[in-house]
Design an enzyme around this catalytic site. Structure first.
Site, mmCIF file in Angstrom:
data_model
loop_
_atom_site.group_PDB
_atom_site.id
_atom_site.type_symbol
_atom_site.label_atom_id
_atom_site.label_comp_id
_atom_site.label_asym_id
_atom_site.label_seq_id
_atom_site.Cartn_x
_atom_site.Cartn_y
_atom_site.Cartn_z
ATOM 1 N N SER A 127 0.848 -1.201 0.000
ATOM 2 C CA SER A 127 0.000 0.000 0.000
ATOM 3 C C SER A 127 0.877 1.242 0.000
ATOM 4 O O SER A 127 2.056 1.174 0.358
ATOM 5 C CB SER A 127 -0.881 0.031 1.251
ATOM 6 O OG SER A 127 -1.701 -1.105 1.305
ATOM 7 N N LEU A 191 5.338 8.879 -3.986
ATOM 8 C CA LEU A 191 4.483 10.075 -3.933
ATOM 9 C C LEU A 191 4.913 11.086 -4.986
ATOM 10 O O LEU A 191 4.086 11.701 -5.666
ATOM 11 C CB LEU A 191 4.544 10.723 -2.537
ATOM 12 C CG LEU A 191 4.079 9.861 -1.364
ATOM 13 C CD1 LEU A 191 4.121 10.659 -0.065
ATOM 14 C CD2 LEU A 191 2.669 9.330 -1.600
ATOM 15 N N ALA A 195 2.880 12.787 -8.018
ATOM 16 C CA ALA A 195 2.729 14.245 -7.979
ATOM 17 C C ALA A 195 3.251 14.869 -9.285
ATOM 18 O O ALA A 195 2.631 15.784 -9.839
ATOM 19 C CB ALA A 195 3.490 14.812 -6.781
ATOM 20 N N CYS A 246 -5.438 7.695 -6.559
ATOM 21 C CA CYS A 246 -4.089 7.943 -6.036
ATOM 22 C C CYS A 246 -3.520 9.344 -6.231
ATOM 23 O O CYS A 246 -2.815 9.832 -5.343
ATOM 24 C CB CYS A 246 -3.134 6.913 -6.594
ATOM 25 S SG CYS A 246 -3.486 5.286 -5.924
ATOM 26 N N PHE A 308 -12.893 7.023 -14.226
ATOM 27 C CA PHE A 308 -11.932 8.124 -14.204
ATOM 28 C C PHE A 308 -10.977 8.101 -15.386
ATOM 29 O O PHE A 308 -10.299 9.066 -15.670
ATOM 30 C CB PHE A 308 -11.196 8.202 -12.857
ATOM 31 C CG PHE A 308 -10.094 7.213 -12.632
ATOM 32 C CD1 PHE A 308 -8.816 7.440 -13.111
ATOM 33 C CD2 PHE A 308 -10.328 6.050 -11.910
ATOM 34 C CE1 PHE A 308 -7.785 6.532 -12.885
ATOM 35 C CE2 PHE A 308 -9.307 5.133 -11.678
ATOM 36 C CZ PHE A 308 -8.036 5.372 -12.174
ATOM 37 N N ARG A 316 -13.344 5.965 -8.558
ATOM 38 C CA ARG A 316 -12.821 6.712 -7.401
ATOM 39 C C ARG A 316 -12.240 8.052 -7.849
ATOM 40 O O ARG A 316 -11.418 8.110 -8.754
ATOM 41 C CB ARG A 316 -11.775 5.853 -6.665
ATOM 42 C CG ARG A 316 -12.425 4.675 -5.951
ATOM 43 C CD ARG A 316 -11.416 3.813 -5.229
ATOM 44 N NE ARG A 316 -10.579 3.054 -6.147
ATOM 45 C CZ ARG A 316 -9.622 2.224 -5.749
ATOM 46 N NH1 ARG A 316 -9.383 2.056 -4.467
ATOM 47 N NH2 ARG A 316 -8.917 1.550 -6.628
HETATM 48 P P1 NAD Z 1 -8.838 -1.408 -2.966
HETATM 49 O O1 NAD Z 1 -9.738 -0.575 -2.138
HETATM 50 O O2 NAD Z 1 -9.246 -1.788 -4.352
HETATM 51 O O3 NAD Z 1 -8.528 -2.799 -2.211
HETATM 52 C C1 NAD Z 1 -8.184 -2.896 -0.860
HETATM 53 C C2 NAD Z 1 -8.802 -4.199 -0.321
HETATM 54 O O4 NAD Z 1 -8.287 -4.400 0.984
HETATM 55 C C3 NAD Z 1 -10.325 -4.137 -0.175
HETATM 56 O O5 NAD Z 1 -10.898 -5.195 -0.927
HETATM 57 C C4 NAD Z 1 -10.567 -4.306 1.343
HETATM 58 O O6 NAD Z 1 -11.725 -5.085 1.633
HETATM 59 C C5 NAD Z 1 -9.309 -5.039 1.752
HETATM 60 N N1 NAD Z 1 -8.994 -4.892 3.173
HETATM 61 C C6 NAD Z 1 -8.968 -3.768 3.936
HETATM 62 N N2 NAD Z 1 -8.590 -4.055 5.197
HETATM 63 C C7 NAD Z 1 -8.360 -5.397 5.232
HETATM 64 C C8 NAD Z 1 -7.931 -6.290 6.257
HETATM 65 N N3 NAD Z 1 -7.638 -5.854 7.482
HETATM 66 N N4 NAD Z 1 -7.826 -7.612 5.968
HETATM 67 C C9 NAD Z 1 -8.103 -8.064 4.711
HETATM 68 N N5 NAD Z 1 -8.507 -7.258 3.687
HETATM 69 C C10 NAD Z 1 -8.615 -5.937 3.956
HETATM 70 O O7 NAD Z 1 -7.425 -0.667 -2.986
HETATM 71 P P2 NAD Z 1 -6.305 -0.649 -4.158
HETATM 72 O O8 NAD Z 1 -6.704 0.298 -5.230
HETATM 73 O O9 NAD Z 1 -5.939 -2.050 -4.513
HETATM 74 O O10 NAD Z 1 -5.091 0.041 -3.382
HETATM 75 C C11 NAD Z 1 -4.358 -0.637 -2.372
HETATM 76 C C12 NAD Z 1 -3.136 0.210 -2.023
HETATM 77 O O11 NAD Z 1 -2.279 0.347 -3.174
HETATM 78 C C13 NAD Z 1 -3.451 1.633 -1.587
HETATM 79 O O12 NAD Z 1 -2.523 2.020 -0.615
HETATM 80 C C14 NAD Z 1 -3.248 2.465 -2.863
HETATM 81 O O13 NAD Z 1 -2.885 3.780 -2.561
HETATM 82 C C15 NAD Z 1 -2.079 1.730 -3.504
HETATM 83 N N6 NAD Z 1 -2.029 1.833 -4.980
HETATM 84 C C16 NAD Z 1 -3.166 1.731 -5.751
HETATM 85 C C17 NAD Z 1 -3.059 1.743 -7.161
HETATM 86 C C18 NAD Z 1 -4.265 1.675 -8.075
HETATM 87 O O14 NAD Z 1 -4.094 1.881 -9.264
HETATM 88 N N7 NAD Z 1 -5.458 1.369 -7.596
HETATM 89 C C19 NAD Z 1 -1.804 1.836 -7.760
HETATM 90 C C20 NAD Z 1 -0.669 1.910 -6.944
HETATM 91 C C21 NAD Z 1 -0.799 1.901 -5.545
HETATM 92 C C1 UGA Z 2 -1.506 6.462 -11.533
HETATM 93 C C2 UGA Z 2 -0.043 6.370 -12.024
HETATM 94 O O1 UGA Z 2 -0.020 6.565 -13.443
HETATM 95 C C3 UGA Z 2 0.573 5.018 -11.658
HETATM 96 O O2 UGA Z 2 1.960 4.995 -12.043
HETATM 97 C C4 UGA Z 2 0.449 4.815 -10.130
HETATM 98 O O3 UGA Z 2 0.959 3.545 -9.736
HETATM 99 C C5 UGA Z 2 -1.020 4.891 -9.741
HETATM 100 O O4 UGA Z 2 -1.535 6.202 -10.129
HETATM 101 C C6 UGA Z 2 -1.255 4.790 -8.254
HETATM 102 O O5 UGA Z 2 -0.428 5.141 -7.468
HETATM 103 O O6 UGA Z 2 -2.361 4.406 -7.957
HETATM 104 P P1 UGA Z 2 -3.879 5.628 -12.391
HETATM 105 O O7 UGA Z 2 -4.415 6.494 -11.315
HETATM 106 O O8 UGA Z 2 -4.405 4.242 -12.516
HETATM 107 O O9 UGA Z 2 -2.278 5.491 -12.243
HETATM 108 O O10 UGA Z 2 -4.157 6.342 -13.784
HETATM 109 P P2 UGA Z 2 -3.380 7.352 -14.766
HETATM 110 O O11 UGA Z 2 -3.252 6.716 -16.089
HETATM 111 O O12 UGA Z 2 -2.153 7.900 -14.154
HETATM 112 O O13 UGA Z 2 -4.465 8.514 -14.923
HETATM 113 C C7 UGA Z 2 -4.867 9.321 -13.818
HETATM 114 C C8 UGA Z 2 -5.829 10.406 -14.273
HETATM 115 O O14 UGA Z 2 -5.173 11.375 -15.089
HETATM 116 C C9 UGA Z 2 -6.993 9.869 -15.113
HETATM 117 O O15 UGA Z 2 -8.179 10.518 -14.709
HETATM 118 C C10 UGA Z 2 -6.618 10.268 -16.522
HETATM 119 O O16 UGA Z 2 -7.722 10.422 -17.365
HETATM 120 C C11 UGA Z 2 -5.930 11.607 -16.265
HETATM 121 N N1 UGA Z 2 -5.012 12.016 -17.362
HETATM 122 C C12 UGA Z 2 -3.942 11.240 -17.676
HETATM 123 C C13 UGA Z 2 -5.228 13.210 -18.017
HETATM 124 O O17 UGA Z 2 -6.186 13.941 -17.730
HETATM 125 N N2 UGA Z 2 -4.351 13.600 -19.013
HETATM 126 C C14 UGA Z 2 -3.268 12.829 -19.356
HETATM 127 O O18 UGA Z 2 -2.509 13.252 -20.257
HETATM 128 C C15 UGA Z 2 -3.070 11.630 -18.670
#
Ligand code: NAD
Ligand code: UGA
Length: 430
Positions: A127, A191, A195, A246, A308, A316
């Site tokens: 995470s 981060l 950013a 994110c 999104f 989200r």
């Molecule tokens: P998500 O909300 O899709 O999934 C998290 C899951 O964890 C949920 O299904 C929830 O029920 C489960 N959970 C929570 N507490 C629990 C517990 N105590 N025991 C067992 N299960 C539990 O979240 P996500 O999008 O997969 O993101 C997870 C982490 O990765 C976050 O910190 C996020 O910032 C990071 N991240 C997300 C993305 C992305 O693209 N979604 C990319 C990079 C990093």
């Molecule tokens: C982003 C990063 O790209 C990943 O590297 C990172 O791991 C992830 O966040 C995370 O930490 O969760 P994601 O949020 O899945 O991935 O999607 P992106 O493709 O980065 O797009 C984010 C938003 O920016 C979307 O709403 C997209 O439509 C928008 N976007 C993207 C624009 O408006 N213009 C662009 O040129 C590109």
């Protein structure tokens, strides 16, 4: 056989573990979650998340060396390596609400690991959690939704802290792409990467407002500056605003860490990226209302796209939520179509607005149905199918004059004007 248990069967846990199971057939991977419906979905033909390529990967490994279970404690107890991939949203209440990450889920997972473990474990923190000071591995995930499987197959970067983790990734990641840093460098790199990406979008969006004011075309400007190798062409698409779970969360974390370290100027610099993003969404709503004769009260407006970004069903922080909220505030009737987002999800996303707002929203399963009888149509996600719709047919079934507000710059404005649409595209001359 090495056993991996991943806590959290979400976007990251599910996709990452599926790829690990595929690439490391000698490792047994169990993904656990407290959510029964999520685990049931992972075990069914209808996976809980939509991600190109994911179905194939899961089909190849499920019940071979990839398993999904709600028996969290049993699998944690049996595992050699535990990944923690639970949600870490921005705190919505209490101390530093709106900035700091909510670590409730993370802490509860950590406590449970400590309680049930009877043998040595490697705990890998997946995470995005800044500043946790444990003797554990910090391996923040860099995948982007919509290209998660591709990103996991060919990562640009990665982090390792111990050989076991490195060995696992080495099955498919070249060694020079597995980076090792100290804990804070790993977390700040994560981060900062988000950013910087978000900052590029806010920069091009800020330029798009200037383009509209001066008569420039933001696509031409982005193309021109992207030709400079130092700038590069990616992430320069002006839009109705960035969304996703994110970008905003990670910038808010950066802001919080800067403030905690007595760096208000640094905090304000990054805050501005979010402010421009908010401005972009409200500017889009203003444009919609002002072009439709300063009132949308009682008018049907079609919203095409709610996720999104394209190729996912995730809503989200989608800009569509704020745009719809703005239009509903001006009493529009909204008809929404998105190829992947369910009606339930869309209605849940409207909830905070007001109960009456729910009545102003309908969700349909076809772009033609959504646009029938509407005064305007707003494109809020860049789904490919919106580029090839029969716009003549859509025009014939809409009210006149007929407005298109393209929040993703994906339609050919000139062609639509030939049909007789009044077209507004972000950062382009009218
Ligand atoms: P998500 O909300 O899709 O999934 C998290 C899951 O964890 C949920 O299904 C929830 O029920 C489960 N959970 C929570 N507490 C629990 C517990 N105590 N025991 C067992 N299960 C539990 O979240 P996500 O999008 O997969 O993101 C997870 C982490 O990765 C976050 O910190 C996020 O910032 C990071 N991240 C997300 C993305 C992305 O693209 N979604 C990319 C990079 C990093
Ligand atoms: C982003 C990063 O790209 C990943 O590297 C990172 O791991 C992830 O966040 C995370 O930490 O969760 P994601 O949020 O899945 O991935 O999607 P992106 O493709 O980065 O797009 C984010 C938003 O920016 C979307 O709403 C997209 O439509 C928008 N976007 C993207 C624009 O408006 N213009 C662009 O040129 C590109």
């Amino acid at each position: 056989m090495v056993k991996i248990c991943c806590i959290g069967a979400g976007y990251v846990g599910g996709s990452t573990m599926a790829v690990i199971a595929l690439k490391c057939p000698a490792i047994e991977v169990v993904v656990v979650d407290i959510s029964k419906p999520r685990i049931e979905a992972w075990n069914s033909d209808q996976l809980p998340i939509y991600e190109p390529g994911l179905d194939d990967v899961v089909k190849q490994c499920r019940r071979r060396n990839l398993f999904f279970s709600t028996d969290v404690e049993k699998h944690v107890k049996e595992a050699d390596i535990i990944f923690v991939s639970v949600n870490t949203p921005t705190k919505s209440r209490g101390l530093v609400a709106g900035k700091a990450a909510d670590l409730t889920y993370w802490e509860s997972a950590a406590r449970m690991i400590a309680d049930v473990s009877k043998s040595d474990k490697i705990v890998v923190e997946k995470s995005t959690v800044p500043g946790i000071n444990y003797q554990i591995l910090s391996n923040p995930e860099l995948l982007a939704e919509g290209t998660a499987i591709e990103d996991l197959f060919k990562p640009d970067r990665g982090w390792k802290a111990v050989q076991a983790l490195k060995d696992m990734y080495a099955h498919w990641v070249p060694e020079d792409r597995i980076l090792t840093t100290n804990l804070w460098s790993a977390e700040l790199s994560k981060l900062a990467a988000n950013a910087f990406l978000a900052q590029r979008i806010s920069s091009v969006n800020a330029i798009s407002a200037l383009c509209e004011a001066t008569g420039a075309n933001v696509c031409e400007v982005a193309y021109a500056i992207g030709k400079d190798l130092r700038i590069g062409p990616k992430f320069l698409n002006a839009s109705v605003g960035f969304g996703g779970s994110c970008f905003q969360k990670d910038i808010l974390n950066l802001v919080y860490i800067s403030e905690c370290n007595g760096l208000p100027e640094v905090a304000n610099y990054w805050k501005q990226v979010i402010k421009i993003n908010d401005y972009q969404k409200s500017w889009f709503v203003n444009r919609a209302v002002s072009s439709m004769f300063n009132t949308v009260a009682g008018k049907k407006i079609a919203v095409l796209g709610f996720a999104f970004k394209k190729d996912i069903g995730d809503t989200r922080e989608t800009p569509a939520i704020d745009v719809c909220k703005g239009l509903l505030g001006d009493k529009a009737q909204i008809s929404i179509y998105d190829p992947q987002v369910t009606e339930d999800q869309i209605q849940r996303d409207q909830q905070p607005t007001s109960p009456s707002a729910v009545k102003q929203v309908s969700v349909v399963w076809d772009a033609y149905e959504a646009t029938k009888g509407a005064h305007g149509l707003c494109i809020l996600t860049e789904w490919d199918e919106f580029k090839t719709l029969d716009y003549q047919k859509i025009f014939d079934n809409m009210q006149k004059p007929t407005f298109v507000l393209d929040g993703r710059n994906i339609v050919d404005g000139e062609k639509l004007r030939e049909i007789d649409f009044i077209v507004y595209s972000i950062g382009k001359p009218l």
